[in-house]
Write a protein that holds these residues in place. Structure first.
Motif, short mmCIF file in Angstrom:
data_model
loop_
_atom_site.label_atom_id
_atom_site.label_comp_id
_atom_site.label_asym_id
_atom_site.label_seq_id
_atom_site.Cartn_x
_atom_site.Cartn_y
_atom_site.Cartn_z
N TYR A 84 0.48 -1.56 19.38
CA TYR A 84 -0.13 -2.49 18.44
C TYR A 84 0.94 -3.07 17.52
N SER A 85 1.05 -4.39 17.54
CA SER A 85 2.04 -5.09 16.72
C SER A 85 1.33 -6.16 15.90
N GLN A 86 2.07 -6.74 14.98
CA GLN A 86 1.56 -7.81 14.12
C GLN A 86 0.34 -7.38 13.30
N VAL A 87 0.15 -6.08 13.10
CA VAL A 87 -1.07 -5.61 12.42
C VAL A 87 -1.09 -5.99 10.95
N ARG A 88 0.08 -6.14 10.33
CA ARG A 88 0.12 -6.55 8.93
C ARG A 88 -0.58 -7.89 8.72
N ASP A 89 -0.43 -8.79 9.68
CA ASP A 89 -1.01 -10.12 9.56
C ASP A 89 -2.51 -10.16 9.87
N LEU A 90 -3.09 -9.03 10.26
CA LEU A 90 -4.52 -8.98 10.57
C LEU A 90 -5.35 -8.46 9.40
N ILE A 91 -4.68 -7.99 8.35
CA ILE A 91 -5.39 -7.37 7.22
C ILE A 91 -6.30 -8.39 6.55
N ARG A 92 -7.57 -8.00 6.44
CA ARG A 92 -8.61 -8.78 5.74
C ARG A 92 -8.79 -10.19 6.28
N LYS A 93 -8.54 -10.38 7.56
CA LYS A 93 -8.77 -11.67 8.18
C LYS A 93 -10.09 -11.62 8.95
N VAL A 155 10.37 11.90 -1.50
CA VAL A 155 10.24 10.58 -2.08
C VAL A 155 8.86 10.50 -2.72
N LYS A 156 8.84 10.33 -4.03
CA LYS A 156 7.56 10.26 -4.75
C LYS A 156 7.09 8.84 -4.98
N ASP A 157 8.02 7.92 -5.13
CA ASP A 157 7.66 6.54 -5.46
C ASP A 157 8.25 5.59 -4.43
N ALA A 158 7.52 4.53 -4.16
CA ALA A 158 7.99 3.52 -3.22
C ALA A 158 7.55 2.14 -3.69
N VAL A 159 8.39 1.17 -3.40
CA VAL A 159 8.08 -0.23 -3.65
C VAL A 159 7.93 -0.88 -2.29
N VAL A 160 6.83 -1.58 -2.06
CA VAL A 160 6.60 -2.24 -0.77
C VAL A 160 6.67 -3.74 -1.00
N THR A 161 7.55 -4.40 -0.26
CA THR A 161 7.64 -5.85 -0.38
C THR A 161 6.83 -6.49 0.74
N VAL A 162 6.15 -7.55 0.39
CA VAL A 162 5.33 -8.32 1.33
C VAL A 162 5.65 -9.79 1.13
N PRO A 163 5.22 -10.65 2.03
CA PRO A 163 5.48 -12.08 1.88
C PRO A 163 4.85 -12.65 0.60
N PRO A 164 5.41 -13.72 0.07
CA PRO A 164 4.89 -14.29 -1.18
C PRO A 164 3.48 -14.87 -1.05
N TYR A 165 3.04 -15.17 0.17
CA TYR A 165 1.71 -15.73 0.32
C TYR A 165 0.62 -14.68 0.33
N PHE A 166 1.00 -13.39 0.31
CA PHE A 166 -0.01 -12.32 0.24
C PHE A 166 -0.67 -12.37 -1.13
N GLY A 167 -1.97 -12.26 -1.15
CA GLY A 167 -2.70 -12.24 -2.42
C GLY A 167 -3.18 -10.84 -2.74
N GLN A 168 -4.12 -10.74 -3.65
CA GLN A 168 -4.67 -9.45 -4.05
C GLN A 168 -5.29 -8.71 -2.88
N VAL A 169 -5.97 -9.41 -2.00
CA VAL A 169 -6.65 -8.78 -0.89
C VAL A 169 -5.65 -8.09 -0.01
#
Length: 169
Positions: A84-93, A155-169
């Motif tokens: 399974y690939s490209q799953v990040r782009d399927l979130i809440r679509k 590792v207790k803390d992490a920062v996750v970067t996503v594309p700028p077009y990602f919104g709250q959802v």
């Protein structure tokens, strides 16, 4: 008064104990994941890129059950419907969008519409259905394991970067 003095002493003692946890940064892309770690041990570079089991600085953002990342990449050619690939782009679509998206990338996942109008991905056992959020969580978990292996501390803390077009959802 004695309680306050004890509390202040405890906080000062707690502050003097060096932290034993690292901080991680995960760059979550559609196709790749990159992990950086802020190292706490003296003598190490303060920030470094974690390498995966194949000594690479970036790992495929793929999920195959019993394999994630580089291991899953080796299965794509033989079992394209089980990786399974490209799953990040399927979130809440919506389901219709996902169906067209998968067809445009020639991905042969078995998808079903879930109760909220989104998509569920049916894995190869034909019964179990995962949401794109759950599969993305597996990729992020893999990134956290890479960070912990690289830093050799929890590792207790992490920062996750996503594309700028990602919104709250």
């Amino acid at each position: 008064m004695l309680f306050k003095l004890g509390l202040i002493s405890f906080l000062m003692l707690l502050n003097s104990i060096p932290s034993q946890s690292a901080v991680s940064s995960i760059d979550l892309g559609s196709e790749w994941i990159k992990v950086a770690v802020v190292n706490l041990k003296p003598g190490q570079s303060p920030i470094s890129i974690a390498i995966n089991e194949m000594s690479k600085r970036k790992s495929p953002a793929l999920v195959a059950f019993h394999a994630i990342g580089e291991e899953a990449a080796g299965l794509v050619a033989r079992y394209p419907n089980k990786v399974y690939s490209q799953v990040r782009d399927l979130i809440r679509k919506p389901f219709d969008y996902v169906k067209k998206f998968l067809d445009s990338y020639y991905l042969s996942f078995d998808v079903v519409e879930d109760s909220r109008g989104g998509v569920g991905i049916k894995i190869d056992d034909g019964v179990t259905v995962y949401s794109p959020e759950e599969l993305t969580e597996m990729v992020l978990g893999y990134g956290m394991r890479l960070a912990e292996f690289h830093s050799k501390v929890m590792v207790k803390d992490a920062v996750v970067t996503v594309p700028p077009y990602f919104g709250q959802v």
